[in-house]
Design a protein around this motif. Structure first.
Motif, PDB file in Angstrom:
ATOM      1  N   TYR A   4       0.830  -1.200   0.000  1.00  0.00           N
ATOM      2  CA  TYR A   4       0.000   0.000   0.000  1.00  0.00           C
ATOM      3  C   TYR A   4       0.868   1.254   0.000  1.00  0.00           C
ATOM      4  O   TYR A   4       1.992   1.251   0.515  1.00  0.00           O
ATOM      5  CB  TYR A   4      -0.895   0.032   1.246  1.00  0.00           C
ATOM      6  N   ARG A   6       1.133   4.096   1.927  1.00  0.00           N
ATOM      7  CA  ARG A   6       0.627   4.529   3.220  1.00  0.00           C
ATOM      8  C   ARG A   6       0.360   6.030   3.272  1.00  0.00           C
ATOM      9  O   ARG A   6      -0.666   6.485   3.797  1.00  0.00           O
ATOM     10  CB  ARG A   6       1.595   4.146   4.339  1.00  0.00           C
ATOM     11  N   GLN A 103      -4.038  -1.543   5.524  1.00  0.00           N
ATOM     12  CA  GLN A 103      -2.810  -0.948   6.052  1.00  0.00           C
ATOM     13  C   GLN A 103      -2.825  -0.962   7.577  1.00  0.00           C
ATOM     14  O   GLN A 103      -1.821  -1.289   8.224  1.00  0.00           O
ATOM     15  CB  GLN A 103      -2.658   0.486   5.545  1.00  0.00           C
ATOM     16  N   GLU A 107      -0.326  -2.786  10.922  1.00  0.00           N
ATOM     17  CA  GLU A 107       0.348  -2.016  11.959  1.00  0.00           C
ATOM     18  C   GLU A 107      -0.168  -2.307  13.367  1.00  0.00           C
ATOM     19  O   GLU A 107       0.543  -2.068  14.344  1.00  0.00           O
ATOM     20  CB  GLU A 107       0.184  -0.517  11.677  1.00  0.00           C
TER      21      GLU A 107
END
Length: 324
Positions: A4, A6, A103, A107
């Motif tokens: 991705y 980000r 995304q 994380e």
């Protein structure tokens, strides 16, 4: 697994929260940069799911050019589920808001069960669900907002096994949704929805099909006051959990609680005039509420009140249905 962009996702998510919720946008600025960006990513996904479910754009109804172009609720739910599943698998969805979830899941340790609890709320709306009892209303609030609160706490770094703080985060989400229910009775009725318990309406002598009738306003005030009282209890419980967060996170959470609490107060204060226009808080008022939260962040909260239902009870229970 797709890579991705980000920075682009964060920029789009920031635009989404600015356009969709001034209250959450204001509170999010108090987080540290990493947490703030992750909150935006979460908001973008939640906002997109809401918009698909209601065929809206940032909460505003889309006007269809051709009669009959609206998708059936079950088809909208299927779209939400498909895009969410792709995001969870780390695949590109072709939709920025769902890529934002993908995304975020790289994380933050979000579990599929956390995400599924949120999707269950959209499933209730797609099925034309109506609450019969207070417990039903609270279970709905859990799925559409309390479960988001649990994800939000995880985004803020609360460990998945810290059940007490996750419970309090859930309580804040429930409080927010109860305030939305109290404020948006008229708007919900216009879209064919009612989130006030059927038993409460019956006790007040209100026909759910005529809830927006002017002759019912006086009786409706007492019903909505019960919703606001519940919201206050859940907010008070959430403040206890906020005391265990890092300072900036605590400040942001208490700011959001204060802003929604102010909306709650206005609904009660206006009585039968509460639905003449949409209630909110202005920029200066928000600044005052954020400042009050700063002071509150340095104090110990009052003991948590006893709540009607806990997160565990809400997550495991089956929601009863009232035919629309």
């Amino acid at each position: 697994m797709v890579k991705y962009d980000r920075a682009a996702l964060v920029a789009a998510a920031r635009g989404s929260i600015r356009k969709g919720s001034k209250s959450f946008a204001a509170a999010s600025r108090l987080f540290d940069r990493t947490t703030r960006e992750r909150v935006w990513l979460l908001y973008a996904w939640c906002r997109a799911c809401d918009d698909i479910a209601d065929e809206q754009e940032h909460g505003r109804t889309i006007v269809h050019a051709t009669v009959g172009t609206r998708l059936a609720p079950e088809n909208r739910l299927a779209t939400i589920r498909t895009l969410t599943e792709l995001a969870q698998a780390g695949e590109e969805t072709g939709t920025v808001a769902f890529d934002a979830l993908g995304q975020l899941m790289r994380e933050v340790p979000l579990s599929p069960a956390m995400v599924e609890d949120v999707l269950a709320g959209f499933a209730l709306d797609a099925a034309g669900w109506r609450p019969r009892t207070e417990a039903d209303m609270l279970r709905y609030c859990y799925h559409v907002a309390g479960a988001v609160g649990v994800i939000m706490a995880t985004v803020m770094g609360v460990p998945p096994d810290d059940e007490d703080v996750l419970d309090r985060a859930c309580d804040l989400g429930i409080a927010f949704q109860l305030t939305n229910i109290a404020r948006d009775v008229w708007e919900d009725h216009e879209t064919g929805r009612c989130y006030l318990p059927a038993e409460w309406l019956a006790e007040a002598g209100i026909d759910p099909c005529a809830i927006a009738s002017l002759r019912n306003r006086a009786a409706l005030v007492s019903v909505v006051a019960r919703v606001c009282a519940l919201a206050g209890q859940y907010r008070a419980s959430a403040r206890v959990g906020a005391a265990r967060l890092a300072f900036r996170q605590r400040w942001a959470v208490l700011s959001a609680a204060n802003i929604y609490g102010a909306i709650d107060h206005k609904v009660k204060q206006l009585g039968a005039r509460a639905w003449d226009q949409r209630i909110g808080t202005g920029a200066l008022e928000k600044m005052g509420l954020v400042a009050a939260a700063f002071t509150e962040s340095h104090r110990q909260p009052l003991p948590a009140p006893r709540l009607p239902l806990s997160r565990g009870e809400l997550a495991s229970a089956i929601v009863a249905t009232v035919d629309p």
